[in-house]
Each structure stands twice: as C-alpha cells, then as structure tokens.
Scaffold this motif. Structure first.
Motif, PDB file in Angstrom:
ATOM      1  N   UNK A 238     -55.321  63.285  57.871  1.00 21.25           N
ATOM      2  CA  UNK A 238     -55.941  64.218  56.932  1.00 21.25           C
ATOM      3  C   UNK A 238     -56.847  63.492  55.949  1.00 21.25           C
ATOM      4  N   UNK A 239     -56.490  62.288  55.559  1.00 22.29           N
ATOM      5  CA  UNK A 239     -57.384  61.494  54.708  1.00 22.29           C
ATOM      6  C   UNK A 239     -58.719  61.276  55.406  1.00 22.29           C
ATOM      7  N   UNK A 240     -58.661  60.943  56.708  1.00 23.08           N
ATOM      8  CA  UNK A 240     -59.875  60.677  57.474  1.00 23.08           C
ATOM      9  C   UNK A 240     -60.700  61.953  57.653  1.00 23.08           C
ATOM     10  N   UNK A 241     -60.032  63.059  57.961  1.00 23.93           N
ATOM     11  CA  UNK A 241     -60.749  64.318  58.165  1.00 23.93           C
ATOM     12  C   UNK A 241     -61.472  64.775  56.896  1.00 23.93           C
ATOM     13  N   UNK A 242     -60.887  64.492  55.737  1.00 21.86           N
ATOM     14  CA  UNK A 242     -61.543  64.869  54.483  1.00 21.86           C
ATOM     15  C   UNK A 242     -62.855  64.136  54.279  1.00 21.86           C
ATOM     16  N   UNK A 243     -63.006  62.985  54.940  1.00 24.54           N
ATOM     17  CA  UNK A 243     -64.255  62.233  54.815  1.00 24.54           C
ATOM     18  C   UNK A 243     -65.462  63.036  55.297  1.00 24.54           C
ATOM     19  N   UNK A 244     -65.230  64.004  56.184  1.00 22.77           N
ATOM     20  CA  UNK A 244     -66.316  64.858  56.654  1.00 22.77           C
ATOM     21  C   UNK A 244     -66.935  65.641  55.497  1.00 22.77           C
ATOM     22  N   UNK A 245     -66.163  65.823  54.431  1.00 28.47           N
ATOM     23  CA  UNK A 245     -66.643  66.591  53.281  1.00 28.47           C
ATOM     24  C   UNK A 245     -67.265  65.710  52.212  1.00 28.47           C
ATOM     25  N   UNK A 246     -67.226  64.399  52.416  1.00 29.60           N
ATOM     26  CA  UNK A 246     -67.685  63.485  51.357  1.00 29.60           C
ATOM     27  C   UNK A 246     -69.117  63.781  50.899  1.00 29.60           C
ATOM     28  N   UNK A 247     -70.072  64.003  51.813  1.00 34.40           N
ATOM     29  CA  UNK A 247     -71.441  64.264  51.339  1.00 34.40           C
ATOM     30  C   UNK A 247     -71.574  65.567  50.550  1.00 34.40           C
ATOM     31  N   UNK A 248     -70.607  66.485  50.733  1.00 36.02           N
ATOM     32  CA  UNK A 248     -70.690  67.809  50.093  1.00 36.02           C
ATOM     33  C   UNK A 248     -69.615  68.007  49.027  1.00 36.02           C
ATOM     34  N   UNK A 249     -68.951  66.920  48.630  1.00 39.23           N
ATOM     35  CA  UNK A 249     -67.734  67.035  47.819  1.00 39.23           C
ATOM     36  C   UNK A 249     -67.973  67.661  46.450  1.00 39.23           C
ATOM     37  N   UNK A 250     -69.206  67.665  45.994  1.00 38.34           N
ATOM     38  CA  UNK A 250     -69.472  68.181  44.648  1.00 38.34           C
ATOM     39  C   UNK A 250     -70.276  69.469  44.670  1.00 38.34           C
ATOM     40  N   UNK A 251     -70.348  70.133  45.815  1.00 41.85           N
ATOM     41  CA  UNK A 251     -71.023  71.421  45.864  1.00 41.85           C
ATOM     42  C   UNK A 251     -70.214  72.421  46.691  1.00 41.85           C
ATOM     43  N   UNK A 252     -70.704  73.634  46.802  1.00 41.05           N
ATOM     44  CA  UNK A 252     -69.930  74.719  47.413  1.00 41.05           C
ATOM     45  C   UNK A 252     -69.812  74.612  48.927  1.00 41.05           C
ATOM     46  N   UNK A 253     -70.616  73.770  49.538  1.00 37.32           N
ATOM     47  CA  UNK A 253     -70.522  73.610  50.988  1.00 37.32           C
ATOM     48  C   UNK A 253     -69.134  73.124  51.382  1.00 37.32           C
ATOM     49  N   UNK A 254     -68.570  72.215  50.569  1.00 40.15           N
ATOM     50  CA  UNK A 254     -67.228  71.702  50.865  1.00 40.15           C
ATOM     51  C   UNK A 254     -66.194  72.817  50.809  1.00 40.15           C
ATOM     52  N   UNK A 255     -66.365  73.757  49.884  1.00 37.05           N
ATOM     53  CA  UNK A 255     -65.444  74.896  49.777  1.00 37.05           C
ATOM     54  C   UNK A 255     -65.507  75.754  51.038  1.00 37.05           C
ATOM     55  N   UNK A 256     -66.720  76.016  51.519  1.00 31.55           N
ATOM     56  CA  UNK A 256     -66.895  76.825  52.731  1.00 31.55           C
ATOM     57  C   UNK A 256     -66.283  76.119  53.938  1.00 31.55           C
TER      58      UNK A 256
END
Length: 342
Positions: free
Chosen positions: A158-176
């Motif tokens: 799960x730590x590794x999978x969250x890396x997919x969100x790293x570029x979007x971590x501070x905007x709403x794309x990560x939420x979607x």
C-alpha cells in the motif's frame, strides 16, 4: 508529524496499542489449540485478529497519506516508510536467530537450510518464511515461528501504491483517484476476491487479503480529506457502532464494515481524551513492537508451559510490552532522527 497530529492531541497511539494487544489475545486461541471465541460468536464473520488488522490499515491509510502529502520527494517518502518498518524488524530477526537454537530439537540447527534462509526471507517482507525445521514442532500450533509478520508485505504494498498519487498529492485529482481505488478494491473484496490471484501469488500476495486490506487502507486515506473534528459527535459514534453490531447480527458485516469501521475508528482516534491521549507521549508508540514480538513470545512460552488461553495472554503481554518498550526507546525512536536524512 504535523501539528494537528501531535501525540498528546489524539488517541491514535492508544488505539494501536489496544488492537496490537488484541492480536495477542486472538493468537492465544490457536496457539493453545483452541478456536477463537469471537469467530464462533459471530458465525465466522469476524475474528479479533482480523478486526485488529483492519483497524491498523484504516489508521495507516489515514496517517500515511498525510505523510505523503507532506513529503518533499518520493525518496523522502520511501525512506520514512523503510525507517519505520525495518530497524525494529532487523533487531527482531537478530533476536529470533539467537534464541531459536534453544528451541531446536534436531541434531544441529546450523546445518538446517531453513534456519540459514530464515532471516533474509523475512527481511524480504514478501517471501516470509514461517517455519524452521524442528523448532516449536511439539507446540499446539507448530506451523509458525512468527505468524504476525504476514501483514507487513501488504502494508508495504500500500505504501508503494500510494506513490501513484505523489504527483497529484496536493490537488483534487488524488481524491478522485482514491475514490476510484476504494470502489475498485471494495468490489473485488466483496464479489471477486480471487481476481488476479495467480498473478499476485508470484509475489506471495493473497488476492483476498490484498483487496480486503487495501479497502480499509484506502478508506483511511480518503478520510484524510474530511474535517473529522467537525462531524465528531457522540451520536454519530454511537450510531456507527450500532450499525456494525446490527451487521453482525444480520450476517452482512463484511459488506458494511469497510464503509463504517474506518470512520468510527478515526472519529475515536482524533479525539483528545484525558490520560488516554498522553499514553504515546509518556510510554512511546510501542504498538509495532507489540505486534511483531507477540507471536514469537507466545510460541516460546508455549514450548515450556501448558498455558491456557488467558494465562498465555497475560504472561505474553507482560513480556511483549517490555520488549516493545525497549524496541521503541532504543531502536525505533532513535532511528526517527534520520527521517529527513534523504
């Protein structure tokens, strides 16, 4: 840890300690040759150990995603995750390798290939080795030296999978993306738990466990977007608790729990409760140590004593709490000073 997550401002350390202790109680049943009472009472819907791991992943999803958002680089994020998992695990393995010869009933443990391979298999996180030949073979449960270590590979995944969100971590794309991931894992958990099972088995992951735990982890991550303090009322906490009880009674706990349990746990966790909230500050966050040492301590005790469930729980908690306290203050906490090294 950000200001809003200071140890004495919430109940997270207390919850982790309670549920890591619950894992020890849960393991006391099979380790003494008994069936867990909670599994029987809930018509095989719920075991205390499984519930505890679900809670760990919900809390972890919440806290780790916050960590991701505050990490400046991918390297820094991964370094912090490795620093949290590995130092204590390395010391545990070293202690395990030292004490196993005292429980060996064969001729020469150093000639056993399973003994020589144990340390690096466990360190791999994924290819966890549970047995060493002629160790604990006369225990009521001879199948594992440390059965608790199975979940570490899922946590790290799960730590590794969250890396997919790293570029979007501070905007709403990560939420979607989190919503999509949660829905996907929930549906697989409920309707297609064997999906990609053969492919996942290549890296020693069980598809059923992965989808179950990822559902709780992603639920926790999603809830980091919610201002929990604004909705944190006694009425809501009681209502969520009774929904879970009713779901057990009507036999649809597995459908309801991923939707309800993470929110209930985070509502309780984000409270500031007198005495309880200061436990982590006073004694340290010893829950990880309790989790990784508990099973080994229990097997060692059962090798020499014919304890029942409650005796095993009592004595193993005393010893495990001591080892976990030492692990936190002499291994885990000192290593946290290097969290910004990379």
């Amino acid at each position: 840890m950000s200001n809003n997550l200071m140890r004495d401002e919430n109940n997270f350390d207390f919850l982790r300690l309670v549920f890591s202790s619950a894992v020890i109680f849960s393991h006391s049943f099979p380790l003494t040759g008994k069936e867990e009472i909670f599994t029987v009472l809930t018509n095989n819907q719920l075991g205390l150990g499984g519930l505890s791991v679900n809670v760990f992943f919900a809390l972890s999803g919440y806290l780790i995603f916050i960590s991701l958002k505050h990490s400046k680089t991918i390297k820094n994020y991964l370094w912090k995750r490795l620093l949290r998992l590995y130092p204590a695990l390395i010391v545990l393995i070293a202690i395990t390798m030292l004490i196993l010869p005292f429980f060996y009933t064969g001729d020469n443990i150093f000639s056993e290939s399973s003994y020589r391979s144990y340390s690096y298999n466990v360190l791999s996180l994924y290819h966890v080795q549970y047995e060493v030949a002629h160790v604990f073979e006369n225990n009521p449960y001879p199948k594992a030296i440390n059965g608790s270590l199975w979940s570490l590979s899922y946590e790290f995944t799960m730590y590794i999978l969250l890396l997919l969100l790293f570029p979007f971590r501070k905007n709403r794309i990560s939420f979607i993306l989190l919503i999509i991931g949660f829905i996907f894992s929930y549906l697989l958990h409920i309707f297609r738990p064997d999906f990609l099972s053969k492919l996942l088995s290549i890296i020693y992951l069980d598809s059923k466990e992965l989808y179950r735990l990822s559902t709780y982890f992603l639920a926790g991550s999603l809830l980091s977007y919610v201002d929990i303090k604004k909705i944190n009322t006694l009425i809501l906490r009681v209502a969520l608790f009774f929904i879970l009880i009713l779901s057990l009674y009507f036999n649809f706990f597995n459908l309801v729990a991923p939707l309800v349990l993470p929110l209930l746990i985070l509502l309780i966790g984000t409270l500031k409760t007198k005495y309880i909230s200061s436990i982590g500050e006073k004694f340290g966050d010893i829950s990880y140590g309790v989790y990784i040492y508990g099973f080994l301590v229990q097997q060692c005790l059962m090798n020499y004593f014919g304890f029942n469930v409650y005796e095993l729980t009592f004595y193993s908690l005393i010893i495990t709490f001591t080892l976990a306290y030492l692990s936190w203050h002499f291994v885990e906490k000192p290593m946290q000073k290097f969290k910004n090294f990379i």
